[in-house]
Design a protein around this motif. Structure first.
Motif, short mmCIF file in Angstrom:
data_model
loop_
_atom_site.label_atom_id
_atom_site.label_comp_id
_atom_site.label_asym_id
_atom_site.label_seq_id
_atom_site.Cartn_x
_atom_site.Cartn_y
_atom_site.Cartn_z
N ASN A 83 -26.67 81.03 48.79
CA ASN A 83 -27.98 80.51 49.14
C ASN A 83 -28.37 79.28 48.34
OD1 ASN A 83 -31.00 80.63 49.90
ND2 ASN A 83 -31.03 80.99 47.69
N ALA A 86 -30.48 72.67 48.11
CA ALA A 86 -31.58 71.71 48.03
C ALA A 86 -31.53 70.96 46.70
CB ALA A 86 -32.93 72.37 48.26
N ASN A 110 -25.01 71.84 47.12
CA ASN A 110 -25.17 72.44 48.45
C ASN A 110 -23.87 72.82 49.12
OD1 ASN A 110 -28.23 72.12 49.41
ND2 ASN A 110 -27.71 70.39 48.12
N SER A 136 -27.47 77.73 55.47
CA SER A 136 -27.42 76.31 55.81
C SER A 136 -28.84 75.84 56.12
CB SER A 136 -26.46 76.08 56.98
OG SER A 136 -26.36 74.72 57.30
N SER A 137 -29.01 75.05 57.14
CA SER A 137 -30.33 74.51 57.50
C SER A 137 -30.25 73.94 58.91
CB SER A 137 -30.72 73.40 56.52
OG SER A 137 -31.85 72.68 57.00
N ASN A 139 -31.28 71.22 59.49
CA ASN A 139 -30.94 69.82 59.27
C ASN A 139 -29.50 69.52 59.67
OD1 ASN A 139 -33.44 69.92 57.76
ND2 ASN A 139 -32.81 67.98 56.87
N TYR A 150 -28.43 65.63 52.12
CA TYR A 150 -28.68 67.06 52.30
C TYR A 150 -28.26 67.51 53.70
CZ TYR A 150 -31.39 71.40 52.82
OH TYR A 150 -31.78 72.69 53.06
N SER A 151 -28.62 66.73 54.72
CA SER A 151 -28.26 67.07 56.09
C SER A 151 -26.74 67.12 56.26
CB SER A 151 -28.86 66.06 57.07
OG SER A 151 -30.28 66.12 57.03
N LYS A 154 -25.30 70.25 54.48
CA LYS A 154 -25.54 71.49 55.20
C LYS A 154 -24.70 71.58 56.47
CE LYS A 154 -28.42 73.68 52.56
NZ LYS A 154 -27.95 74.91 51.85
N SER A 179 -29.29 79.51 59.44
CA SER A 179 -29.84 78.15 59.37
C SER A 179 -31.35 78.18 59.57
CB SER A 179 -29.18 77.25 60.41
OG SER A 179 -27.81 77.07 60.13
N ASP A 253 -36.06 79.47 63.04
CA ASP A 253 -36.92 78.29 62.85
C ASP A 253 -38.16 78.30 63.73
OD1 ASP A 253 -35.88 77.86 65.36
OD2 ASP A 253 -35.21 75.80 64.98
#
Length: 260
Positions: A83, A86, A110, A136-137, A139, A150-151, A154, A179, A253
């Motif tokens: 986890n 960021a 990350n 993940s995210s 993003n 960051y994008s 991920k 995500s 999300d």
């Protein structure tokens, strides 16, 4: 639903706050023996009763400290939640405003933390036919102009999860990805956090900016996600209830991502 996790052991990275802390709380409530990896011991993490290993997981030595400590405490690792991510210096910077030093920090924290922690834990996970969940995210699917590093990191975490699932699934290890979109954590709500930087860029006060996010981000449910909702999804994917789910990427999300 009984997740049947009470005999399991787990390592959760980035455990001091946010999604990591919520995951530690959820797993300990299910009876899991948890080792939480964090750079600092927060009062909230201490209250969970989890065994805490202080380590900087953006470094090779930090990962070794965590996994060695977890194996010593638990005797073996059944479950791993990657986890951590960021970072304190996450900022809405575009490509030309992101130098090599920032790229390296973001990738170390990350992506490479996930690579290194998974590699160190896999011998035990294979022996115990365990499970991994990588955080993940969205993003990775909706990369904006910033934060570009960051994008990209991920997106690599998401791809890594599918590769690990394919390679180690035949050896009994399930690997899935979660995500999240915007989650109510300090990343967004801290006056010095990423959300505050976005608010300042938009010329808005943080509280007002947070209230506008559901509309601005076209969140279908009209609200942002809570950390314990993400933790519940992680716990499900780690459990035997999800025993034939592997290589999947679960988006949580509120409907921000509109495409399949």
């Amino acid at each position: 639903m009984n997740l049947n996790l009470s005999t399991k052991t787990a390592v959760v990275t980035g455990a001091s706050k946010g999604i990591g802390l919520a995951t530690v709380r959820t797993l300990t409530a299910e009876g899991v023996r948890v080792v939480g990896g964090a750079r600092t011991l927060t009062p909230e993490l201490k209250e969970t009763g989890a065994h805490v290993v202080l380590a900087d997981l953006s470094t090779v030595d930090g990962v070794s400290t965590l996994i060695d400590g977890a194996l010593a405490e638990l005797g073996g690792i059944d479950l791993l939640v990657n986890n951590v991510g960021a970072g304190d210096d996450l900022k809405p910077a575009g490509f030309l405003d992101t130098d090599d030093t920032h790229w390296a920090r973001i990738l170390d924290l990350n992506l490479l933390s996930t690579v290194r922690t998974s590699r160190a834990a896999l011998p035990s996970l294979i022996a115990r036919r365990g499970a991994i969940v990588n955080v993940s995210s969205i993003n990775s699917k909706l990369p904006a102009a910033g934060p570009v590093a960051y994008s990209a990191a991920k997106a690599a975490v998401t791809a890594l999860g599918k590769s690990l699932a394919e390679e180690f699934g035949p050896r009994g290890v399930r690997v899935n990805t979660v995500s999240p979109g915007v989650v109510r954590t300090s990343l967004w709500e801290d006056p010095n956090g990423f959300g505050s930087k976005l608010a300042a860029g938009a010329g808005a006060e943080l509280d007002a900016f947070m209230q506008q996010i559901p509309e601005a981000f076209s969140i279908t449910t009209g609200r942002i996600t809570e950390a314990d909702e993400v933790a519940a999804l992680i716990a499900f994917l780690l459990s035997d209830v999800a025993s034939n789910i592997s290589g999947a990427d679960y988006i949580i999300d509120g409907g921000t991502v509109k495409t399949t």
